[in-house]
Design a protein around this motif. Structure first.
Motif, PDB file in Angstrom:
ATOM      1  N   ILE B   8      -9.212 -88.894 -14.810  1.00 45.17           N
ATOM      2  CA  ILE B   8      -8.922 -88.646 -15.910  1.00 45.17           C
ATOM      3  C   ILE B   8      -7.857 -87.465 -16.144  1.00 45.17           C
ATOM      4  CG2 ILE B   8     -10.012 -87.530 -18.175  1.00 45.17           C
ATOM      5  CD1 ILE B   8     -12.528 -88.884 -17.176  1.00 45.17           C
ATOM      6  N   LYS B   9      -7.844 -86.433 -15.402  1.00 45.00           N
ATOM      7  CA  LYS B   9      -7.060 -85.422 -15.566  1.00 45.00           C
ATOM      8  C   LYS B   9      -5.523 -85.748 -15.462  1.00 45.00           C
ATOM      9  CE  LYS B   9      -7.185 -81.057 -13.977  1.00 45.00           C
ATOM     10  NZ  LYS B   9      -7.829 -80.237 -12.637  1.00 45.00           N
ATOM     11  N   TYR B  10      -5.489 -86.836 -14.377  1.00 48.64           N
ATOM     12  CA  TYR B  10      -4.172 -86.989 -13.960  1.00 48.64           C
ATOM     13  C   TYR B  10      -3.618 -88.020 -14.917  1.00 48.64           C
ATOM     14  CZ  TYR B  10      -0.501 -89.118 -11.136  1.00 48.64           C
ATOM     15  OH  TYR B  10       0.736 -89.484 -10.520  1.00 48.64           O
ATOM     16  N   SER B  11      -4.440 -89.225 -15.275  1.00 51.56           N
ATOM     17  CA  SER B  11      -3.918 -89.837 -16.531  1.00 51.56           C
ATOM     18  C   SER B  11      -4.337 -89.506 -17.894  1.00 51.56           C
ATOM     19  CB  SER B  11      -4.285 -91.341 -16.084  1.00 51.56           C
ATOM     20  OG  SER B  11      -4.091 -91.614 -14.686  1.00 51.56           O
ATOM     21  N   LYS B  12      -3.983 -88.317 -18.397  1.00 51.16           N
ATOM     22  CA  LYS B  12      -4.569 -87.794 -19.549  1.00 51.16           C
ATOM     23  C   LYS B  12      -4.283 -88.980 -20.835  1.00 51.16           C
ATOM     24  CE  LYS B  12      -3.881 -83.063 -18.502  1.00 51.16           C
ATOM     25  NZ  LYS B  12      -3.042 -83.043 -17.370  1.00 51.16           N
ATOM     26  N   ARG B  14      -3.571 -92.193 -20.804  1.00 48.81           N
ATOM     27  CA  ARG B  14      -4.417 -93.224 -20.755  1.00 48.81           C
ATOM     28  C   ARG B  14      -5.699 -93.111 -21.023  1.00 48.81           C
ATOM     29  NH1 ARG B  14      -4.170 -96.281 -15.206  1.00 48.81           N
ATOM     30  NH2 ARG B  14      -1.746 -96.268 -15.636  1.00 48.81           N
ATOM     31  N   PHE B  15      -6.289 -91.908 -20.716  1.00 50.71           N
ATOM     32  CA  PHE B  15      -7.599 -91.950 -20.978  1.00 50.71           C
ATOM     33  C   PHE B  15      -7.890 -91.265 -22.484  1.00 50.71           C
ATOM     34  CE2 PHE B  15      -7.955 -92.240 -16.507  1.00 50.71           C
ATOM     35  CZ  PHE B  15      -9.124 -93.088 -16.333  1.00 50.71           C
ATOM     36  N   ALA B  16      -6.845 -90.543 -22.977  1.00 54.16           N
ATOM     37  CA  ALA B  16      -6.926 -90.165 -24.423  1.00 54.16           C
ATOM     38  C   ALA B  16      -6.968 -91.226 -25.188  1.00 54.16           C
ATOM     39  CB  ALA B  16      -5.798 -89.181 -24.427  1.00 54.16           C
ATOM     40  N   LEU B  17      -6.203 -92.217 -24.964  1.00 51.03           N
ATOM     41  CA  LEU B  17      -6.139 -93.563 -25.858  1.00 51.03           C
ATOM     42  C   LEU B  17      -7.581 -94.320 -26.080  1.00 51.03           C
ATOM     43  CD1 LEU B  17      -2.761 -94.899 -24.869  1.00 51.03           C
ATOM     44  CD2 LEU B  17      -3.541 -94.631 -27.212  1.00 51.03           C
ATOM     45  N   ILE B  18      -8.107 -94.560 -24.755  1.00 52.65           N
ATOM     46  CA  ILE B  18      -9.385 -94.758 -24.517  1.00 52.65           C
ATOM     47  C   ILE B  18     -10.499 -94.075 -25.266  1.00 52.65           C
ATOM     48  CG2 ILE B  18     -11.268 -95.887 -23.010  1.00 52.65           C
ATOM     49  CD1 ILE B  18      -9.230 -96.136 -20.823  1.00 52.65           C
ATOM     50  N   ILE B  19     -10.369 -92.874 -24.984  1.00 51.13           N
ATOM     51  CA  ILE B  19     -11.368 -92.157 -25.736  1.00 51.13           C
ATOM     52  C   ILE B  19     -11.155 -92.153 -27.141  1.00 51.13           C
ATOM     53  CG2 ILE B  19     -12.148 -89.708 -26.319  1.00 51.13           C
ATOM     54  CD1 ILE B  19     -11.771 -89.113 -23.390  1.00 51.13           C
ATOM     55  N   GLY B  20      -9.800 -92.100 -27.429  1.00 50.44           N
ATOM     56  CA  GLY B  20      -9.485 -92.336 -28.969  1.00 50.44           C
ATOM     57  C   GLY B  20     -10.116 -93.490 -29.584  1.00 50.44           C
ATOM     58  N   VAL B  21     -10.019 -94.414 -29.042  1.00 50.22           N
ATOM     59  CA  VAL B  21     -10.595 -96.037 -29.660  1.00 50.22           C
ATOM     60  C   VAL B  21     -12.133 -95.703 -29.506  1.00 50.22           C
ATOM     61  CG1 VAL B  21     -10.797 -98.404 -29.018  1.00 50.22           C
ATOM     62  CG2 VAL B  21      -8.694 -97.400 -28.426  1.00 50.22           C
ATOM     63  N   VAL B  22     -12.688 -95.242 -28.711  1.00 48.50           N
ATOM     64  CA  VAL B  22     -14.281 -95.018 -28.788  1.00 48.50           C
ATOM     65  C   VAL B  22     -14.566 -94.139 -29.820  1.00 48.50           C
ATOM     66  CG1 VAL B  22     -16.099 -94.050 -27.587  1.00 48.50           C
ATOM     67  CG2 VAL B  22     -14.382 -95.511 -26.138  1.00 48.50           C
ATOM     68  N   VAL B  23     -13.853 -93.098 -30.087  1.00 48.75           N
ATOM     69  CA  VAL B  23     -14.359 -92.217 -31.157  1.00 48.75           C
ATOM     70  C   VAL B  23     -14.199 -92.845 -32.370  1.00 48.75           C
ATOM     71  CG1 VAL B  23     -13.364 -90.359 -32.503  1.00 48.75           C
ATOM     72  CG2 VAL B  23     -13.202 -90.083 -30.018  1.00 48.75           C
ATOM     73  N   LEU B  24     -13.195 -93.624 -32.571  1.00 42.62           N
ATOM     74  CA  LEU B  24     -13.077 -94.475 -33.764  1.00 42.62           C
ATOM     75  C   LEU B  24     -14.034 -95.269 -34.196  1.00 42.62           C
ATOM     76  CD1 LEU B  24      -9.242 -94.542 -34.314  1.00 42.62           C
ATOM     77  CD2 LEU B  24     -10.554 -93.283 -35.406  1.00 42.62           C
ATOM     78  N   VAL B  25     -14.290 -96.025 -33.065  1.00 42.82           N
ATOM     79  CA  VAL B  25     -15.185 -97.264 -33.343  1.00 42.82           C
ATOM     80  C   VAL B  25     -16.554 -96.776 -33.509  1.00 42.82           C
ATOM     81  CG1 VAL B  25     -16.438 -99.214 -32.477  1.00 42.82           C
ATOM     82  CG2 VAL B  25     -13.752 -98.899 -31.905  1.00 42.82           C
ATOM     83  N   SER B  26     -16.894 -95.379 -32.826  1.00 43.79           N
ATOM     84  CA  SER B  26     -18.421 -94.928 -33.005  1.00 43.79           C
ATOM     85  C   SER B  26     -18.486 -94.243 -34.197  1.00 43.79           C
ATOM     86  CB  SER B  26     -18.776 -94.149 -31.599  1.00 43.79           C
ATOM     87  OG  SER B  26     -17.655 -93.031 -31.606  1.00 43.79           O
ATOM     88  N   TYR B  27     -17.284 -93.738 -34.603  1.00 42.87           N
ATOM     89  CA  TYR B  27     -17.225 -92.964 -35.736  1.00 42.87           C
ATOM     90  C   TYR B  27     -17.696 -93.866 -37.029  1.00 42.87           C
ATOM     91  CZ  TYR B  27     -15.200 -90.393 -40.074  1.00 42.87           C
ATOM     92  OH  TYR B  27     -14.597 -90.028 -40.976  1.00 42.87           O
ATOM     93  N   PHE B 304     -18.310 -88.778 -24.142  1.00 47.96           N
ATOM     94  CA  PHE B 304     -17.118 -87.765 -24.869  1.00 47.96           C
ATOM     95  C   PHE B 304     -16.672 -88.312 -26.035  1.00 47.96           C
ATOM     96  CE2 PHE B 304     -13.081 -85.870 -25.739  1.00 47.96           C
ATOM     97  CZ  PHE B 304     -13.629 -84.423 -25.815  1.00 47.96           C
ATOM     98  N   GLY B 305     -16.454 -89.819 -26.143  1.00 47.96           N
ATOM     99  CA  GLY B 305     -16.062 -90.427 -27.518  1.00 47.96           C
ATOM    100  C   GLY B 305     -17.080 -90.575 -28.541  1.00 47.96           C
ATOM    101  N   VAL B 306     -18.290 -90.855 -28.087  1.00 45.34           N
ATOM    102  CA  VAL B 306     -19.239 -91.083 -28.845  1.00 45.34           C
ATOM    103  C   VAL B 306     -19.851 -89.883 -29.545  1.00 45.34           C
ATOM    104  CG1 VAL B 306     -21.859 -91.732 -29.181  1.00 45.34           C
ATOM    105  CG2 VAL B 306     -20.319 -93.242 -27.970  1.00 45.34           C
ATOM    106  N   LEU B 307     -19.964 -88.817 -28.804  1.00 43.39           N
ATOM    107  CA  LEU B 307     -20.386 -87.790 -29.429  1.00 43.39           C
ATOM    108  C   LEU B 307     -19.303 -87.084 -30.318  1.00 43.39           C
ATOM    109  CD1 LEU B 307     -22.109 -85.470 -26.612  1.00 43.39           C
ATOM    110  CD2 LEU B 307     -23.015 -86.921 -28.336  1.00 43.39           C
ATOM    111  N   THR B 308     -18.156 -87.146 -30.009  1.00 43.90           N
ATOM    112  CA  THR B 308     -16.874 -86.894 -31.126  1.00 43.90           C
ATOM    113  C   THR B 308     -17.007 -87.684 -32.289  1.00 43.90           C
ATOM    114  OG1 THR B 308     -15.683 -86.364 -29.045  1.00 43.90           O
ATOM    115  CG2 THR B 308     -14.597 -86.325 -31.288  1.00 43.90           C
TER     116      THR B 308
END
Ligand SMILES: Nc1ncnc2c1ncn2[C@@H]1O[C@H](COP(=O)(O)OP(=O)(O)OP(=O)(O)O)[C@@H](O)[C@H]1O
Ligand SMILES: [Mg+2]
Lengths: 222, 365
Positions: B8-12, B14-27, B304-308
């Motif tokens: 995750i640290k290396y491909s920031k 890429r993973f930020a995008l995934i988390i972003g999508v999870v954040v939006l959907v769970s929001y 991380f995504g869901v809690l955000t």
């Protein structure tokens, strides 16, 4: 002491229509501290030979002993465990993990072992391979030679008894290739490993104790 | 976890995008849940407030309290530990000082006619209880959303009567409208729209409470009445079930979609890494270790995504105007979080299966 021993090992591929004898009956051994080279034309069975020793495939007949244990008779899970403990692989293209720094490649071994990371151990190993100042770099930031040296460090780090290298110099220019093979030979002696290197390039065998030639699945001492 | 985290640290990005999508959907999921819950509550808080076991309606009313009318003497035929007579009628109110032409200042309300000595009488949050006729206790939302104050005088549509707010209570909404509690005489007057004070007083329902929470204890002495469980009554409120089902389905599908997105992302990432995973297996690193790291990574991303997303929802809930029927519900939020994580992990197991199937021999030759 024999760290690697093959007794009457054969490997036959049967694709239903015809049988390919990739490895004919082979008896073979490598002593502690011995650096062996295997040369031979493409398709002669070198990789098959090496991967059987490494336990990635099982022989059709015969037995492989690593460190006096019947390696080829173990089940897949135990073989993987043994491979992790006893065998260091060095491959043609680097077998480094792209998202780990050189230091973290070594640290991964500790994570899997559940042992603690010894900074000094790692430092001195990287020092020996002259890549100490690269320890925080990712593989993509290294040159081909540096990458292969890092791969050697990774292979040596968990102190295996056997090192298997399949064309470790294929992606390097002549000078770098000599350097890598020299390091491999030096570490084999110093750390008392049994090392087998498969290569196309006969000139590289100068550093080796014994040279074998593979031809049509038959292994002979040169 | 080591591998998972390092990657995750290396491909920031890429993973930020995934988390972003999870954040939006769970929001979206959490926010919809809050809205659905809030809206559902606005249908029923005044009923939940009773803590009643059942409700007695006129037999021919078909569970519709607005169609239920019977003489108040029938109360005597109902035997239960606690009974309370209730009159319900909807109306439109407006501050007397506002012009009758100003439609914006009119508010839809429900009048509850109650007796002070019975258990459904509301607790007073502010102000005092009803002393005289034409006094009401109002739902606090009228203060929060409409700015009504104690002692405000309200005129009623279609009837030449005014009522005065003497107290406020909370959680008093019925069918999305705030409730005004009055005494029975005032209720009778409003219900009859001021036309001809009738001799016989009419009520809408009798609310009952029993000691053991069973309706079997209640005896109805007449065929004109029918008793229903309070839950059955609530789910038959006009529009209530349709609302709850619609939102429920939407939320359910969103949870599935969110989880599938995570699962698919992880699966694609795993497929991309096949050769490097093969090399790892050739080195003797077990499928179990790699699989654990895949699951660990999924867990990190989803958590991380869901809690955000949950955090964003809570913040939105705070800044949202009072008129929006949004309400937090810890139980729903916790179960949706758990559900999202569980379903995402189920997606991750597809990836684990691929990892197990990778042949190290293929990867290195
Ligand atoms: N899985 C397999 N199924 C069928 N035939 C195979 C398989 N693996 C290897 N062979 C055959 O066995 C022979 C030996 O192959 P191997 O890969 O060992 O050659 P090699 O000496 O390593 O060649 P190169 O120098 O090109 O790497 C070849 O004829 C090859 O086609
Ligand atoms: Mg080969």
């Amino acid at each position: 002491m024999k760290l690697i021993e093959l007794k009457n090992v054969t490997k036959t591929f049967d694709d239903g229509r015809k049988k390919i004898e990739a490895l004919k009956e082979t008896n073979f051994a490598v002593e502690e501290g011995e650096f062996v080279a295997v040369i031979g034309p493409s398709g002669s069975g070198k990789s098959t030979f090496l991967t059987i020793i490494g336990g990635l495939q099982t022989p059709t007949e015969g037995k492989v002993f690593i460190n006096d244990e019947k390696f080829s008779e173990l089940n897949e899970k135990k073989r993987a465990k043994k491979r992790f403990d006893e065998i260091g692989f060095i491959l043609q293209a680097s077998n480094l993990i792209p998202f780990l720094t050189v230091k973290d490649q070594l640290r991964l071994v500790n994570k899997i072992n559940r042992s603690s990371f010894d900074k000094n151990d790692a430092q001195s190993l990287l020092d020996e391979l002259k890549i100490n100042d690269l320890s925080d770099k990712y593989p993509s930031d290294l040159s081909g030679g540096e990458r292969q040296r890092a791969a050697i460090a990774r292979a040596l780090y968990h102190d295996p008894s056997v090192i298997l290298a399949d064309e470790p110099t294929a992606s390097l220019d002549t000078n770098r290739a000599f350097e890598v093979v020299e390091i491999l030979g030096r570490e084999t002696k110093k750390k008392k490993k049994a090392t087998i290197m498969v290569t196309h390039d006969e000139r590289l065998t100068d550093y080796c104790d014994t040279v074998y030639v593979m031809k049509d699945g038959v292994l002979n001492k040169k | 976890m080591f591998l998972a985290w390092k990657e995750i640290k290396y491909s920031k990005t890429r993973f930020a995008l995934i988390i972003g999508v999870v954040v939006l959907v769970s929001y979206l999921v959490f926010f919809l849940t809050g809205l659905a819950y809030g809206l559902a509550q606005e249908n029923r808080t005044s009923i939940d407030k009773w803590e009643a076991t059942g409700i007695v309606l006129a037999d021919e009313s078909n569970l519709n309290i607005n169609m239920s009318m019977f003489p108040k003497e029938l109360v005597d035929d109902v035997e239960a530990s606690e009974t309370a007579s209730l009159g319900v009628t909807s109306s439109v109110v407006q501050l007397v000082e506002e012009s009758e032409d100003d439609d914006d200042s009119k508010v839809n309300v429900t009048f509850f006619g109650v007796n002070e000595d019975e258990f459904i009488f509301p607790d007073i949050l502010e102000g005092e209880s009803i002393q005289n006729e034409n006094e009401v206790i109002a739902d606090i939302s009228l203060k929060e959303e409409e700015g009504y104050e104690l002692n405000d005088e309200l005129s009623l549509a279609g009837i030449d009567t005014t009522v005065t707010i003497v107290g406020f209570t909370d959680n008093a909404k019925f069918n999305v409208a705030p409730v005004l509690y009055t005494d029975q005489p005032t209720y009778q007057h409003i219900r009859a729209s001021g036309f001809g004070e009738r001799e016989d007083e009419i009520i809408s329902a009798i609310v009952v409470q029993t000691d053991n929470g069973e309706l079997s204890e209640v005896a109805l002495g007449t065929d004109d009445l029918e008793i229903y469980e309070i839950d059955e009554f609530i789910s038959n409120l006009p529009g209530y079930n349709a609302q709850v089902l619609t939102f429920g389905l939407m939320i359910g599908f969103l949870v599935l979609i969110a989880a599938m997105i995570v699962g698919i992302f992880i699966y694609v990432l795993t497929l991309q890494k096949t050769s490097i995973l093969g090399v790892m297996k050739a080195q003797g690193i077990s499928s179990k270790y790699i699989g654990k790291s895949v699951v660990g990574q999924t867990l990190l991303l989803t958590l991380f995504g869901v809690l955000t997303g949950l955090g964003l929802t809570l913040v939105t809930g705070i800044v949202l105007p009072n008129e929006v029927p949004y309400m937090n519900n810890i139980l729903f939020f916790v179960s949706i979080t758990t559900l999202l994580i569980i379903v995402a992990l189920m997606g991750a197991f597809f990836s684990v299966r691929t990892v197990v199937k990778i042949d190290p021999l293929e990867a290195i030759s």
